[in-house]
Design a protein around this motif. Sequence first.
Motif, PDB file in Angstrom:
ATOM      1  N   VAL A   1       0.841  -1.201   0.000  1.00 18.87           N
ATOM      2  CA  VAL A   1       0.000   0.000   0.000  1.00 18.87           C
ATOM      3  C   VAL A   1       0.877   1.253   0.000  1.00 18.87           C
ATOM      4  O   VAL A   1       0.624   2.207  -0.750  1.00 18.87           O
ATOM      5  N   GLU A   2       1.920   1.250   0.822  1.00 15.39           N
ATOM      6  CA  GLU A   2       2.821   2.399   0.868  1.00 15.39           C
ATOM      7  C   GLU A   2       3.474   2.631  -0.493  1.00 15.39           C
ATOM      8  O   GLU A   2       3.609   3.768  -0.936  1.00 15.39           O
ATOM      9  N   GLU A   3       3.890   1.570  -1.154  1.00 16.63           N
ATOM     10  CA  GLU A   3       4.498   1.676  -2.487  1.00 16.63           C
ATOM     11  C   GLU A   3       3.484   2.223  -3.497  1.00 16.63           C
ATOM     12  O   GLU A   3       3.811   3.066  -4.337  1.00 16.63           O
ATOM     13  N   SER A   4       2.263   1.763  -3.407  1.00 22.23           N
ATOM     14  CA  SER A   4       1.214   2.263  -4.307  1.00 22.23           C
ATOM     15  C   SER A   4       0.954   3.748  -4.085  1.00 22.23           C
ATOM     16  O   SER A   4       0.789   4.507  -5.041  1.00 22.23           O
ATOM     17  N   VAL A   5       0.937   4.148  -2.837  1.00 17.26           N
ATOM     18  CA  VAL A   5       0.730   5.561  -2.513  1.00 17.26           C
ATOM     19  C   VAL A   5       1.888   6.397  -3.040  1.00 17.26           C
ATOM     20  O   VAL A   5       1.691   7.475  -3.608  1.00 17.26           O
ATOM     21  N   ARG A   6       3.111   5.896  -2.896  1.00 22.94           N
ATOM     22  CA  ARG A   6       4.289   6.622  -3.401  1.00 22.94           C
ATOM     23  C   ARG A   6       4.198   6.784  -4.912  1.00 22.94           C
ATOM     24  O   ARG A   6       4.409   7.873  -5.457  1.00 22.94           O
ATOM     25  N   ARG A   7       3.862   5.698  -5.624  1.00 21.76           N
ATOM     26  CA  ARG A   7       3.750   5.767  -7.087  1.00 21.76           C
ATOM     27  C   ARG A   7       2.633   6.718  -7.510  1.00 21.76           C
ATOM     28  O   ARG A   7       2.779   7.478  -8.474  1.00 21.76           O
ATOM     29  N   ALA A   8       1.527   6.700  -6.787  1.00 22.77           N
ATOM     30  CA  ALA A   8       0.418   7.604  -7.099  1.00 22.77           C
ATOM     31  C   ALA A   8       0.842   9.061  -6.902  1.00 22.77           C
ATOM     32  O   ALA A   8       0.506   9.931  -7.714  1.00 22.77           O
ATOM     33  N   GLY A   9       1.588   9.330  -5.855  1.00 18.73           N
ATOM     34  CA  GLY A   9       2.093  10.684  -5.607  1.00 18.73           C
ATOM     35  C   GLY A   9       3.020  11.142  -6.720  1.00 18.73           C
ATOM     36  O   GLY A   9       2.951  12.297  -7.168  1.00 18.73           O
ATOM     37  N   GLU A  10       3.894  10.254  -7.171  1.00 15.63           N
ATOM     38  CA  GLU A  10       4.795  10.591  -8.272  1.00 15.63           C
ATOM     39  C   GLU A  10       4.006  10.854  -9.554  1.00 15.63           C
ATOM     40  O   GLU A  10       4.312  11.789 -10.311  1.00 15.63           O
ATOM     41  N   ALA A  11       2.996  10.036  -9.800  1.00 18.21           N
ATOM     42  CA  ALA A  11       2.163  10.215 -10.988  1.00 18.21           C
ATOM     43  C   ALA A  11       1.436  11.559 -10.924  1.00 18.21           C
ATOM     44  O   ALA A  11       1.357  12.283 -11.924  1.00 18.21           O
ATOM     45  N   LEU A  12       0.902  11.906  -9.753  1.00 22.86           N
ATOM     46  CA  LEU A  12       0.231  13.196  -9.594  1.00 22.86           C
ATOM     47  C   LEU A  12       1.184  14.354  -9.853  1.00 22.86           C
ATOM     48  O   LEU A  12       0.822  15.338 -10.495  1.00 22.86           O
ATOM     49  N   SER A  13       2.390  14.230  -9.375  1.00 22.65           N
ATOM     50  CA  SER A  13       3.385  15.272  -9.577  1.00 22.65           C
ATOM     51  C   SER A  13       3.674  15.451 -11.068  1.00 22.65           C
ATOM     52  O   SER A  13       3.722  16.578 -11.575  1.00 22.65           O
ATOM     53  N   ARG A  14       3.860  14.336 -11.769  1.00 18.84           N
ATOM     54  CA  ARG A  14       4.105  14.407 -13.223  1.00 18.84           C
ATOM     55  C   ARG A  14       2.908  15.018 -13.941  1.00 18.84           C
ATOM     56  O   ARG A  14       3.062  15.841 -14.844  1.00 18.84           O
ATOM     57  N   LEU A  15       1.707  14.633 -13.546  1.00 16.03           N
ATOM     58  CA  LEU A  15       0.503  15.160 -14.194  1.00 16.03           C
ATOM     59  C   LEU A  15       0.355  16.662 -13.955  1.00 16.03           C
ATOM     60  O   LEU A  15      -0.047  17.406 -14.856  1.00 16.03           O
ATOM     61  N   ARG A  16       0.700  17.106 -12.750  1.00 18.63           N
ATOM     62  CA  ARG A  16       0.641  18.549 -12.473  1.00 18.63           C
ATOM     63  C   ARG A  16       1.636  19.308 -13.340  1.00 18.63           C
ATOM     64  O   ARG A  16       1.327  20.380 -13.863  1.00 18.63           O
TER      65      ARG A  16
ATOM     66  N   ASP B   1       2.808  18.323 -16.259  1.00 13.25           N
ATOM     67  CA  ASP B   1       2.282  18.279 -17.627  1.00 13.25           C
ATOM     68  C   ASP B   1       1.156  19.287 -17.802  1.00 13.25           C
ATOM     69  O   ASP B   1       1.073  19.975 -18.822  1.00 13.25           O
ATOM     70  N   ASN B   2       0.275  19.373 -16.820  1.00 10.27           N
ATOM     71  CA  ASN B   2      -0.842  20.305 -16.883  1.00 10.27           C
ATOM     72  C   ASN B   2      -0.340  21.749 -16.954  1.00 10.27           C
ATOM     73  O   ASN B   2      -0.823  22.540 -17.769  1.00 10.27           O
ATOM     74  N   ASP B   3       0.633  22.080 -16.127  1.00  9.79           N
ATOM     75  CA  ASP B   3       1.207  23.428 -16.151  1.00  9.79           C
ATOM     76  C   ASP B   3       1.832  23.721 -17.513  1.00  9.79           C
ATOM     77  O   ASP B   3       1.642  24.806 -18.068  1.00  9.79           O
ATOM     78  N   ARG B   4       2.574  22.757 -18.046  1.00  9.03           N
ATOM     79  CA  ARG B   4       3.210  22.934 -19.351  1.00  9.03           C
ATOM     80  C   ARG B   4       2.158  23.125 -20.438  1.00  9.03           C
ATOM     81  O   ARG B   4       2.272  24.019 -21.296  1.00  9.03           O
ATOM     82  N   LEU B   5       1.106  22.320 -20.411  1.00  6.43           N
ATOM     83  CA  LEU B   5       0.054  22.434 -21.416  1.00  6.43           C
ATOM     84  C   LEU B   5      -0.697  23.755 -21.303  1.00  6.43           C
ATOM     85  O   LEU B   5      -1.051  24.362 -22.319  1.00  6.43           O
ATOM     86  N   ARG B   6      -0.897  24.227 -20.082  1.00  9.17           N
ATOM     87  CA  ARG B   6      -1.563  25.527 -19.916  1.00  9.17           C
ATOM     88  C   ARG B   6      -0.704  26.651 -20.503  1.00  9.17           C
ATOM     89  O   ARG B   6      -1.224  27.576 -21.133  1.00  9.17           O
ATOM     90  N   ARG B   7       0.609  26.579 -20.278  1.00  7.67           N
ATOM     91  CA  ARG B   7       1.498  27.586 -20.869  1.00  7.67           C
ATOM     92  C   ARG B   7       1.441  27.526 -22.393  1.00  7.67           C
ATOM     93  O   ARG B   7       1.409  28.563 -23.062  1.00  7.67           O
ATOM     94  N   GLU B   8       1.411  26.318 -22.930  1.00  9.79           N
ATOM     95  CA  GLU B   8       1.352  26.142 -24.380  1.00  9.79           C
ATOM     96  C   GLU B   8       0.040  26.699 -24.939  1.00  9.79           C
ATOM     97  O   GLU B   8       0.028  27.355 -25.980  1.00  9.79           O
ATOM     98  N   VAL B   9      -1.061  26.480 -24.251  1.00  5.63           N
ATOM     99  CA  VAL B   9      -2.355  27.008 -24.696  1.00  5.63           C
ATOM    100  C   VAL B   9      -2.316  28.534 -24.699  1.00  5.63           C
ATOM    101  O   VAL B   9      -2.776  29.175 -25.652  1.00  5.63           O
TER     102      VAL B   9
END
Length: 67
Positions: free
Chosen positions: A13-28, A30-38
């Motif tokens: 569970v701890e490993e899953s939470v860590r991976r989810a946190g990393e994924a959220l960080s990457r998505l944020r 990406d979202n910031d980059r895409l907003r700048r591009e828009v």
Amino acid sequence: MDDSQVLERLTQVEESVRRAGEALSRLREDNDRLRREVRRLEDERRQVLSQVDAILKDISKLDLGGG
């Protein structure tokens, strides 16, 4: 469920939470980059529209009447 199984599951569970946190960080990021591009593309679009409008105004000033 004995203690070792509980600890193993907790580790999973701890490993899953860590991976989810990393994924959220990457998505944020990406979202910031895409907003700048828009924003950049919107600015570019406005500039092109202004140029087209200016060209159309210049064309309308020309005396293209053949008669």
